[in-house]
Each structure stands twice: as structure tokens, then as C-alpha cells.
Scaffold this active site. Structure first.
Site, mmCIF file in Angstrom:
data_model
loop_
_atom_site.group_PDB
_atom_site.id
_atom_site.type_symbol
_atom_site.label_atom_id
_atom_site.label_comp_id
_atom_site.label_asym_id
_atom_site.label_seq_id
_atom_site.Cartn_x
_atom_site.Cartn_y
_atom_site.Cartn_z
ATOM 1 N N HIS A 459 0.824 -1.208 0.000
ATOM 2 C CA HIS A 459 0.000 0.000 0.000
ATOM 3 C C HIS A 459 0.860 1.260 0.000
ATOM 4 C CE1 HIS A 459 -3.787 -2.221 1.616
ATOM 5 N NE2 HIS A 459 -3.621 -2.351 0.321
ATOM 6 N N GLU A 696 -24.185 12.303 -22.449
ATOM 7 C CA GLU A 696 -23.753 11.604 -21.234
ATOM 8 C C GLU A 696 -24.561 10.340 -20.961
ATOM 9 O OE1 GLU A 696 -24.122 14.308 -17.914
ATOM 10 O OE2 GLU A 696 -25.737 15.390 -18.922
ATOM 11 N N ASP A 720 -20.443 10.468 -16.580
ATOM 12 C CA ASP A 720 -21.736 9.786 -16.571
ATOM 13 C C ASP A 720 -21.850 8.794 -17.722
ATOM 14 O OD1 ASP A 720 -23.258 10.447 -14.327
ATOM 15 O OD2 ASP A 720 -23.762 12.405 -15.124
ATOM 16 N N CYS A 767 -16.021 17.312 -21.905
ATOM 17 C CA CYS A 767 -15.847 18.061 -20.653
ATOM 18 C C CYS A 767 -15.730 17.135 -19.440
ATOM 19 C CB CYS A 767 -17.009 19.043 -20.440
ATOM 20 S SG CYS A 767 -18.633 18.259 -20.382
#
Length: 837
Positions: A459, A696, A720, A767
Site C-alpha cells: 500500500h 452523457e 456519466d 468536458c
């Protein structure tokens, strides 16, 4: 021990409208992942204690405080959402940890206006963090004033606590092949635990003749289950079948993590001796020089025993609560910045901190007379030994997460602050660093880190790569024998730590660092010039902004315009909608800040996870697929009409472009276009601003040609579009790494969008987050995108990337990429054709 059999009435800590958690505009709180409770949208500037109790944790940034009520209920009072990012600015904490407070006592004050303007929302939470023992029953869901009854807290009866089902005769079994990369280590084990805790039934995994409760991350890791291993799952209780199906899904589908996908190739240390050089393994790439600084772990003195048992138990409980609070703040910060790796790592730490295998062992040691410090340390050491003996290098590396928790809890027990202050530019040497160490060192500006132990998939390595800190591991004990202060060269790419570099070598490394700095400076110096490819294709590089202040940053960074102004900042976190004049002033301020450059303004996009107090929406089973974006505007046309009127009053109108979100069909666009034309006529205007459509949802991409016939431009929102195309929630902890917009299916939709727009001579922009990824720049250009809207600081970098590309070659290669089988394959091909750096 606290008496948790008593009922308790909590009074309102704030004045304002009351919301259920489901209506809180934050997925973590709304899902109940932090616990059960209630929310208030505050009207006052002071947070008060809802009951008598003890302050057990105070957030360093002053925005949250946790109390333990006299009946044992632990109550997190959290002022606002994402307020941790304000770093305490605007907050004044009035109490300290350990203080006794009375019902109605002031806990913290805040500057309402200052905080409201800078945070996601002022909606504030009252959460029961140990809800496994308590139930919260709202007394009212209307507006309240400070001190009025709000919540009824009742201790759960034994039969109500998960695992104590009255009907324990229902038991079901299943089997599944583990799909998690590297097997069932800390993070996937934490996901399994989180899934199991959503049900009343007791669940176990069975593997290799052994079993472990799904409640215990340590127990699950101790089974040493490898990737693709076949495991059996058993669930016993009234909801056993549902629990089984959920666990099988978690084990088989929430598998793709970033440990290996973004890890650099592991270079085995060379065995050939070389004077003045220590050979190691590259965990995070880079070449740096600087003074060597040694960092030692915390050491405990001998313990003579004979301590007061209850006192030591209480000390350990308080230390665990303190560290748990700190980790939750780290998680909140990581979530706000969308640092998925960091979020996953510290979620696993939180699960380990609550693990019964660790806690029971520590409390047993205390019962035998050990100090809390030594009991905790021995408990961690024992579990580390278990992981080392399993024969799995990956699980052995995960023991480092346990050592991180040992250090953090010991510091809390000893009352010690973070002990080390490392000068910026230093190279830190240690036996092994922990994830918390790495975060602190990165914040202090170290040049690099190197460790005697550790691994390239640890990690710490993942965080180092994310923070851009060069890191070498497995250098051996010789590292710890080096004199501090000497100048060294850390060549992580070559797996070398050069202990006695010549002046010439130091100069060489400094020159390489200077070249990188010069490149960044050059990119910034040319950021205000247009971006054209080698073969002369112009690409507009705009900026995503949410205010006039951010628009000013965009101009300073060389943006060619605003590619997306999110107008939600005007509508959320308030009691009434902004009027026409307020909206017009806000939009005009952005246009003024951008000078002569165009500004694309997206109409209101609320619904889904963004709610308006003054526009109550019906509860939806899946709000992301519900009434949001343009759908909401069509249901409440008064909102959109007012916004369109405000936009039409901005000047000069030709620089204002209007963008419609969540469009799925042509009729929606035609309806808004007709309404806009009517308002233009009503206001007696001679021109109408350009009207664009956001792509989207897959339906819009597939209808791009039809939409482009009636729209002036198309703008692709890849965030989206990714989640809707892949059917994966981009905020899902187990799936976030797989929501990659370079997936071939997404690229096909982008290609179809550009082709459809071209038939009507319309331009296409992007965008979403993909526009800010330099690796994706040539692909987007090749598919036909001609505008990229990025975060303001990245404008110079993306413009520089464009200037080194040939649009014709981008077009030829991108066409071939559409035939690849996965996002990983696309990324690999992009690295081959258009390498970064």
C-alpha cells in the site's frame, strides 16, 4: 462499563429543516455506511451537544466532534459536507477531547457565509457510529430549533443484534471462484466484511479445511486465499439467502483493483556487487538527489505489568476511537478528491481497527496485567507473524498495514504528536514505512523514500505512485547503516540507491530535475498560445469551472474559454431558489472574468444525488436513473425559464453558449429550443446564443446525428457516459477502478457522436475527466473531438500534448483502437503509440 440499556432522547444540536439520511447529498452518509442517524440543514451558526456525555474525538479541522452519551451511544456530529477540505478555516471548536459536556452546551461555532460558499453543502449530520448496539427512531422530520426533541435512541435487544437471529435454523451454502487480484488481501477482505455487515445472518468463508467469519478481516486474510481459488460460503440466519447472493457477487465481481494495473514493472535486484550502490526494487519511478534522512519507528520501554485493568481498557478504547476518527477524516478527504486508491487503503485500515481478532487479543493481554501500549503492540505482532507464515508475499506485505495501525494507536496512547519533521527535498530511509508515514512525508515535500524491506505491490508503494514520490524497497539492512546527512541519488527506475555520487553525477541528476521543471515552466509559458497539432489541426483547450473565481484561474492558466460552467453552485445549500437578477449577475461575472473568450453554461443539473430543499422530489429507488438534469427542468419549467431569462440578459450574448444536461431524445432538445426562441422574441433580442447538448447517456450518443441537426454543438460528459454504458456506479468502492472511459465501448460511442455531428457541420467537445488525461488526448483527437475542457491547472500540459501530435496518425491509430477488447488494452496501445514524458 457504560450502561447501554437506558433509552435516550437526543435534542436538536442545530436549528433548521430535518432530513433523513437518504436525502443527504453524499453517497457515504446517505448509504448508512457511516452509521444510522439524522441530518439538519442549519439556520444558526453554533452546534450544541444533543445530550450529556464525554467528548471522545475532536476533528483536527474543527468541523466534527464525537461524543459518548451516558448510555454508551457514540455520536458523530459533523458540520457540513466535504468541510474537511476547508482545513479548519471558518470553524471554532469550543471543547476539547476528554471534556465532560452537558445537554445544550455549545460545541463549535462556524462562519455561516464563509463556510457555505466553499463547501459542498451545509447539511449537517448526527450519526450513531456504534449503531450495532443502538437504534435511532426520529421524533420529528419537520423543522426544529436547538434543544427540541429530535431522536429517540434505544439499545437493541440481544435478538436484534446481527447474528442473534431468532431463526438460526436457516443455513445456505454456495461456492465461488475468487476474482480479486492477488487473492483475498486487506482491501477485498474489507469489502467482504462490509457486504456481510449489511445482513443479520452470520457468514463464513471456508477454504483449505479452515473457516473464517466474514466479520473479521484478519480471519479472512488468514485463510491465504489466492486469486482464482474456489471457496465455499455459508450463511446462517433469517436473511441467509440474500446474504449469500450478496457475498458471492462481492467475491466474484468487485475484483479489479489498482494494485497491479498501475504498478511499474518490478525489477529484481541485481546480485552483482557494485561499490557505493545498494540494489533494490522499484516501487514508484523517478530519479532524484538529496540528503539522506533516517526515520526510526516508535520504541516502547519495558513493561513491569500489574496495571489497573479497567483503566488500561479505557485507555485503549479511547486511543482506538481517536485513531478511528482520524482515519474517517482521511477517508472523507480522499473521497472529496476522488483518490480511489487512498480511499480503498484506509477503508481497509478502518476495518482492521475494528477487527475482533486484534481487539480480543489486546483486551486479553490487558486482563493479564499488561499495559494498553504493550497489549496492543503484542496483538499486532502476533497477527503480523500469522501473515508472514502464510507463504504469500502479498499478504506478508499487508502486515505493513497492521504496523501502521500499531504506530498510530501507540502515538494516541502515549499522547505523542507526529514526531518527525523532514526537510523538503530529503530522501528518507527507513526499515519500512507505513501508509500514514507516506502521506505525512509527501505533505512535507520529500524528494524520495527508500526502505530496507517492503514490496512493490504494498500500500505504501501504491500511495507513493499516486503522490509522485520515487520509492525503492527491499534494499536490505545495509541501508540502515548509512550515515544520515550524506548526499545520495535515488534512481528508482534503475533500482539503485547511489551512496557516494560524484559531483558530476549529482549535477547530472539535478539537470534532469531541472529539465522536468523547465518543461512544466515551458508548458505554462506557452499556455496562452493556441494549441495546433503538427499537421495544423486546431484544438480548443477550455476549462471546467464552477464560479467566477475559478474562471479567473482558468484565464491565468491560458484556457481558451470555459467548456463547462456548472450552475448548481447557485441553487444548492439554500432555502429558496436564486432569482433572475442573482443568476444573471453570477453568469455575467464569469463572462467578464473570461474577457473575449466563450463560456459554455450548463443549465441546472440537480436530482440524482443533488437535492434542493425548496424543490422536494419524490424518493426514488435509483435516483441516478430518475428525475434529474433536463428531465427535472421539463417537470418544473419555471426553474428553467428563469434560468434561460437570466442567461439571455448576459452581454455580449454571442459569447454565452447554453448546454443542456441529460438529454436522451430529440424531442427534449426541440422543446427547449422552442422555449428559448420564444424567450428571445419576448425579450426583443436580435440574436440567440448557441445551444448545445451534453452526450452523457448512450441514447444521446446513438442519436448524435439527429441531435446535431438541431443543436449548435455537442459536449461529451465522459463521467456519466462511462457509468451508464458500463452499468457500474463510479462511486462504488469495489468497481471504481473498472469505470474507465477508455473502454472500447465508450470510444465507439464517442466515435459515433463525432461522426453524427460532422454530418451537420457541428463541433464536438469533451468536458468529462477523460479530457484531462494526457494519455487519452490523441485518441479523442483521432476520433474527431475538437474541444477539450480540463481542470485549469492542466491547460498548459494538455496544450503541449496536442502540439506534439499528428492528427492524421491519431485518426488512423484510434480507428484500430475501437477493435480492442478492454480499457487496459487501449491504455497499453496508447503508451506504445504516444508515450508520455
Amino acid at each position: 462499563m457504560p450502561n447501554n440499556n437506558k433509552e435516550l432522547i437526543l435534542s436538536a444540536p442545530l436549528s433548521g429543516p430535518v432530513l433523513t439520511l437518504a436525502h443527504v447529498p453524499d453517497a457515504v452518509f446517505a448509504s448508512g455506511a457511516m452509521g444510522d442517524g439524522i441530518a439538519i440543514d442549519p439556520l444558526n451558526d453554533t452546534l450544541y451537544a444533543p445530550c450529556d456525555g464525554e467528548v471522545i474525538h475532536v476533528a483536527r479541522t474543527g468541523h466534527a466532534v464525537t461524543l459518548r452519551a451516558d448510555n454508551g451511544a457514540e455520536l458523530l456530529l459533523h458540520l457540513g459536507l466535504d468541510t474537511v477540505e476547508l482545513q479548519g478555516d471558518g470553524f471554532s471548536m469550543l471543547v476539547k477531547e476528554g471534556a465532560r459536556v452537558s445537554n445544550g452546551q455549545a460545541l463549535l461555532r462556524y462562519d455561516v457565509d464563509s463556510v457555505a460558499q466553499r463547501c459542498k453543502s451545509l447539511v449537517s449530520l448526527l450519526i450513531i457510529t456504534n449503531g450495532e448496539h443502538f437504534q435511532a427512531r426520529p421524533i420529528t422530520l419537520k423543522g426544529v430549533k436547538v434543544g427540541e426533541p429530535l431522536l429517540h435512541i434505544v439499545a437493541k435487544r440481544p435478538g436484534e443484534i446481527r447474528g442473534n437471529d431468532a431463526d438460526m435454523d436457516i443455513e445456505v451454502f454456495g461456492q465461488i471462484r475468487i476474482a480479486h487480484r492477488g487473492g483475498l488481501h486487506a482491501r477485498p477482505a474489507a469489502l467482504v466484511r462490509q457486504t456481510a455487515q449489511g445482513f443479520k445472518s452470520r457468514s463464513h468463508l471456508h477454504f483449505g479445511g479452515r473457516s473464517a467469519s466474514c466479520d473479521s478481516v484478519m480471519g479472512l486474510m488468514g485463510l491465504a486465499i489466492n486469486e482464482q481459488a474456489q471457496v465455499h460460503v455459508s450463511c446462517r440466519g433469517s436473511d441467509a439467502e440474500a446474504a449469500l447472493q450478496a457475498l458471492l457477487a462481492t467475491l466474484s465481481t468487485a475484483a479489479a483493483e489498482n494494485d497491479h494495473a498501475h504498478a511499474p514493472p518490478v525489477k529484481a535486484p541485481s546480485r552483482a556487487a557494485e561499490d557505493g550502490v545498494l540494489q533494490g526494487v522499484c516501487a514508484a519511478p523517478g530519479l532524484v538527489a538529496g540528503p539522506l534522512v533516517r526515520l526510526d519507528g516508535l520504541q516502547l520501554p519495558d513493561d513491569d505489568g500489574g496495571h489497573d485493568i479497567e483503566e488500561q481498557r479505557q485507555r485503549l478504547r479511547q486511543a482506538l476511537e481517536h485513531v478511528s476518527g482520524d482515519i474517517r477524516l482521511t477517508l472523507e478527504n480522499a473521497k472529496a478528491r476522488r483518490h480511489d486508491n487512498e480511499q480503498a487503503i484506509f477503508s481497509a485500515h478502518l476495518a482492521l481497527l475494528e477487527d475482533p481478532a486484534l481487539l480480543d487479543a489486546a483486551y486479553v493481554s490487558i486482563d493479564q496485567g499488561d499495559a494498553a501500549t504493550h497489549a496492543w503492540s503484542r496483538s499486532i505482532d502476533a497477527q503480523c507473524q500469522v501473515l508472514r507464515q502464510l507463504g504469500s508475499p502479498l499478504l506478508a506485505e499487508r502486515a505493513n498495514d497492521l504496523r501502521d495501525l500499531r504506530q498510530r494507536v501507540l502515538r494516541a496512547l502515549l499522547g505523542e504528536a507526529w514526531q518527525f519533521e523532514v526537510p523538503a527535498g530529503a530522501i528518507v530511509a527507513a526499515q519500512e514505512l507505513t501508509p500514514s508515514d507516506l502521506l505525512h512525508l509527501s505533505a512535507q515535500g520529500v524528494a524520495g523514500v527508500c526502505m530496507a524491506e517492503g514490496g512493490a505491490t504494498s500500500h505504501v508503494a501504491i500511495l507513493a505512485r499516486g503522490k509522485g514520490v520515487p520509492c525503492l524497497v527491499a534494499l536490505g539492512d545495509a541501508l540502515l547503516a548509512q550515515a544520515p546527512g550524506q548526499s545520495v541519488v535515488l534512481d528508482a527506475d534503475g533500482g539503485r540507491l547511489e551512496l557516494a555520487p560524484t559531483a558530476e553525477r549529482l549535477t547530472q541528476v539535478q539537470q534532469a530535475q531541472a529539465r522536468r521543471a523547465a518543461l512544466r515552466a515551458q508548458q505554462q509559458s506557452l499556455a496562452h498560445a493556441p494549441a495546433r497539432t503538427i499537421d495544423g489541426v486546431g484544438i480548443e483547450i477550455a476549462a471546467n469551472v464552477a464560479s467566477s473565481a475559478e474562471a479567473g484561474q482558468a484565464v491565468a492558466n491560458g484556457a481558451d474559454g470555459v467548456g463547462l460552467l456548472r450552475t448548481e453552485f447557485l441553487f444548492v445549500d439554500r432555502r429558496t431558489a436564486p432569482d433572475e437578477q442573482e443568476q444573471c449577475q453570477a453568469y455575467q461575472a464569469v463572462l467578464d472574468a473570461m474577457g473575449e473568450k466563450p463560456v459554455i453554461i450548463r443549465t441546472i443539473d440537480v436530482g440524482g444525488d443533488k437535492q434542493l430543499d425548496y424543490l422536494p422530489l419524490p424518493a426514488e429507488a435509483n435516483p441516478v436513473l430518475g428525475l434529474r438534469g433536463i428531465r427535472l427542468a421539463l417537470v418544473h419549467p419555471e426553474l428553467l425559464d428563469q434560468q434561460l431569462r437570466a442567461l439571455l440578459q448576459t452581454r455580449p450574448l454571442h459569447r454565452c453558449r447554453i448546454l443542456l444536461p441529460m438529454v436522451t431524445e430529440v424531442d427534449e432538445l426541440l422543446h427547449i429550443r422552442q422555449r428559448l426562441d420564444a424567450l428571445v422574441a419576448e425579450l426583443d433580442l436580435s440574436e440567440r446564443p448557441q445551444l448545445g447538448v451534453m452526450i452523457e447517456v448512450p441514447a444521446a450518443a446513438l442519436l448524435a446525428e439527429q441531435l446535431a441537426e438541431h443543436a449548435d454543438f455537442l459536449s461529451i460528459g465522459t463521467n456519466d457516459l462511462s457509468q451508464y454504458t458500463l452499468a457500474m456506479d463510479r462511486d462504488h468502492a469495489g468497481l471504481a477502478a473498472r469505470v474507465d472511459a477508455l473502454h472500447p465501448a465508450l470510444l465507439l460511442l464517442i466515435a459515433q457522436t463525432c461522426a453524427g455531428a460532422a454530418k451537420h457541420g457541428r463541433w464536438v467537445g469533451v468536458c468529462g475527466a477523460l479530457a484531462s488525461d494526457p494519455l487519452a488526448t490523441p485518441v479523442l483527437i483521432g476520433l474527431g473531438v475538437r474541444e477539450l475542457s480540463v481542470s485549469p491547472p492542466q491547460v498548459g500540459e494538455i496544450k503541449d500534448r496536442v502540439r506534439h501530435l499528428d492528427a492524421g496518425q491519431c485518426r488512423r491509430v484510434s480507428t484500430d483502437l475501437l477493435n480492442l477488447a478492454s480499457a487496459a488494452a487501449v491504455r497499453q496501445a496508447c503508451h506504445q503509440h504516444w508515450p508520455l514524458g
